[in-house]
Motif scaffolding. Structure first.
Motif, PDB file in Angstrom:
ATOM      1  N   THR A 149       0.852  -1.188   0.000  1.00 37.77           N
ATOM      2  CA  THR A 149       0.000   0.000   0.000  1.00 37.77           C
ATOM      3  C   THR A 149       0.885   1.234   0.000  1.00 37.77           C
ATOM      4  OG1 THR A 149      -0.103   0.198   2.406  1.00 37.77           O
ATOM      5  CG2 THR A 149      -1.787  -1.180   1.361  1.00 37.77           C
ATOM      6  N   ASP A 150       0.302   2.345  -0.373  1.00 35.35           N
ATOM      7  CA  ASP A 150       1.061   3.598  -0.352  1.00 35.35           C
ATOM      8  C   ASP A 150       1.102   4.218   1.032  1.00 35.35           C
ATOM      9  OD1 ASP A 150       1.600   3.424  -3.037  1.00 35.35           O
ATOM     10  OD2 ASP A 150      -0.147   4.590  -3.616  1.00 35.35           O
ATOM     11  N   ALA A 151       0.231   3.756   1.909  1.00 29.04           N
ATOM     12  CA  ALA A 151       0.165   4.314   3.263  1.00 29.04           C
ATOM     13  C   ALA A 151       0.411   3.206   4.271  1.00 29.04           C
ATOM     14  CB  ALA A 151      -1.204   4.933   3.500  1.00 29.04           C
ATOM     15  N   GLY A 152       0.865   3.578   5.426  1.00 27.13           N
ATOM     16  CA  GLY A 152       1.075   2.597   6.479  1.00 27.13           C
ATOM     17  C   GLY A 152       2.501   2.104   6.540  1.00 27.13           C
ATOM     18  N   PRO A 153       2.751   1.218   7.473  1.00 29.18           N
ATOM     19  CA  PRO A 153       4.122   0.743   7.678  1.00 29.18           C
ATOM     20  C   PRO A 153       4.582  -0.189   6.565  1.00 29.18           C
ATOM     21  CG  PRO A 153       2.600  -0.416   9.122  1.00 29.18           C
ATOM     22  CD  PRO A 153       1.805   0.646   8.412  1.00 29.18           C
ATOM     23  N   ASN A 154       5.885  -0.282   6.422  1.00 31.22           N
ATOM     24  CA  ASN A 154       6.493  -1.214   5.475  1.00 31.22           C
ATOM     25  C   ASN A 154       6.846  -2.478   6.244  1.00 31.22           C
ATOM     26  OD1 ASN A 154       7.918  -2.481   3.451  1.00 31.22           O
ATOM     27  ND2 ASN A 154       9.798  -1.424   3.948  1.00 31.22           N
ATOM     28  N   PRO A 155       6.185  -3.596   5.979  1.00 29.19           N
ATOM     29  CA  PRO A 155       6.405  -4.770   6.810  1.00 29.19           C
ATOM     30  C   PRO A 155       7.740  -5.480   6.601  1.00 29.19           C
ATOM     31  CG  PRO A 155       4.816  -5.256   5.091  1.00 29.19           C
ATOM     32  CD  PRO A 155       5.131  -3.790   4.996  1.00 29.19           C
ATOM     33  N   LEU A 156       8.297  -5.448   5.383  1.00 32.85           N
ATOM     34  CA  LEU A 156       9.441  -6.302   5.085  1.00 32.85           C
ATOM     35  C   LEU A 156      10.631  -5.550   4.504  1.00 32.85           C
ATOM     36  CD1 LEU A 156       7.512  -9.193   3.310  1.00 32.85           C
ATOM     37  CD2 LEU A 156       8.172  -9.066   5.718  1.00 32.85           C
ATOM     38  N   LEU A 157      11.805  -6.095   4.790  1.00 32.03           N
ATOM     39  CA  LEU A 157      13.058  -5.685   4.176  1.00 32.03           C
ATOM     40  C   LEU A 157      13.628  -6.927   3.510  1.00 32.03           C
ATOM     41  CD1 LEU A 157      15.646  -3.935   3.743  1.00 32.03           C
ATOM     42  CD2 LEU A 157      16.349  -4.642   6.041  1.00 32.03           C
TER      43      LEU A 157
END
Length: 150
Positions: free
Chosen positions: A97-105
């Protein structure tokens, strides 16, 4: 007192500007990263799932039996390993999504050629927000190794 508040505000602005410069850049595709293209199996076992697939369009997770989920947005953390890094490893942030946290690296070639490691980024750390079940399969198979022949 006002001078102190002003200095804190200035320090905050400088900090934000510096972190933005060292941040990631959005990618519309993986052109230029062809050496990373392929299928990566869990711990190098390419008969098992989940598998991470890197192709011209970006990153996807193949969970087997036709269950494939593609991350529609991708960022490359150019300075993740430091501004003078000249090695083959790369750091990427797949986004859903464009909003919210980034879950993965996703770290590619981080432990050697053909390696791929998926870790939690903004979610799933001790004391932080939980990692949603949707992203846990990416973590389950890590570390991955590139499958031979593709």
């Amino acid at each position: 007192m006002q001078i102190w508040i002003g200095r804190l505000a200035l320090a905050g602005i400088v900090s934000i500007a510096a972190s933005g410069a060292a941040g990631a850049v959005s990618l519309s595709d993986m052109k230029g990263f062809e050496s990373l293209f392929g299928r990566y199996g869990p711990k190098g076992d390419c008969a098992k799932y989940p598998q991470v697939v890197i192709d011209a369009a970006g990153f996807s997770l193949d969970q087997g039996q036709g269950r494939v989920e593609r991350a529609p947005t991708l960022e490359h953390a150019i300075t993740f390993f430091g501004p003078d890094y000249q090695g083959d490893a790369g750091a990427f942030f797949p986004y859903w999504t464009d909003a919210g946290p980034n879950p993965l690296l996703v770290l590619v070639n981080d432990t050697g050629p053909g390696s791929l490691t998926v870790t939690g980024h903004d979610l799933g750390f001790p004391g932080g927000p939980p990692m949603p079940p949707r992203y846990q399969p990416w973590l389950k198979g890590s570390p991955y190794a590139k499958c031979t022949g593709g």
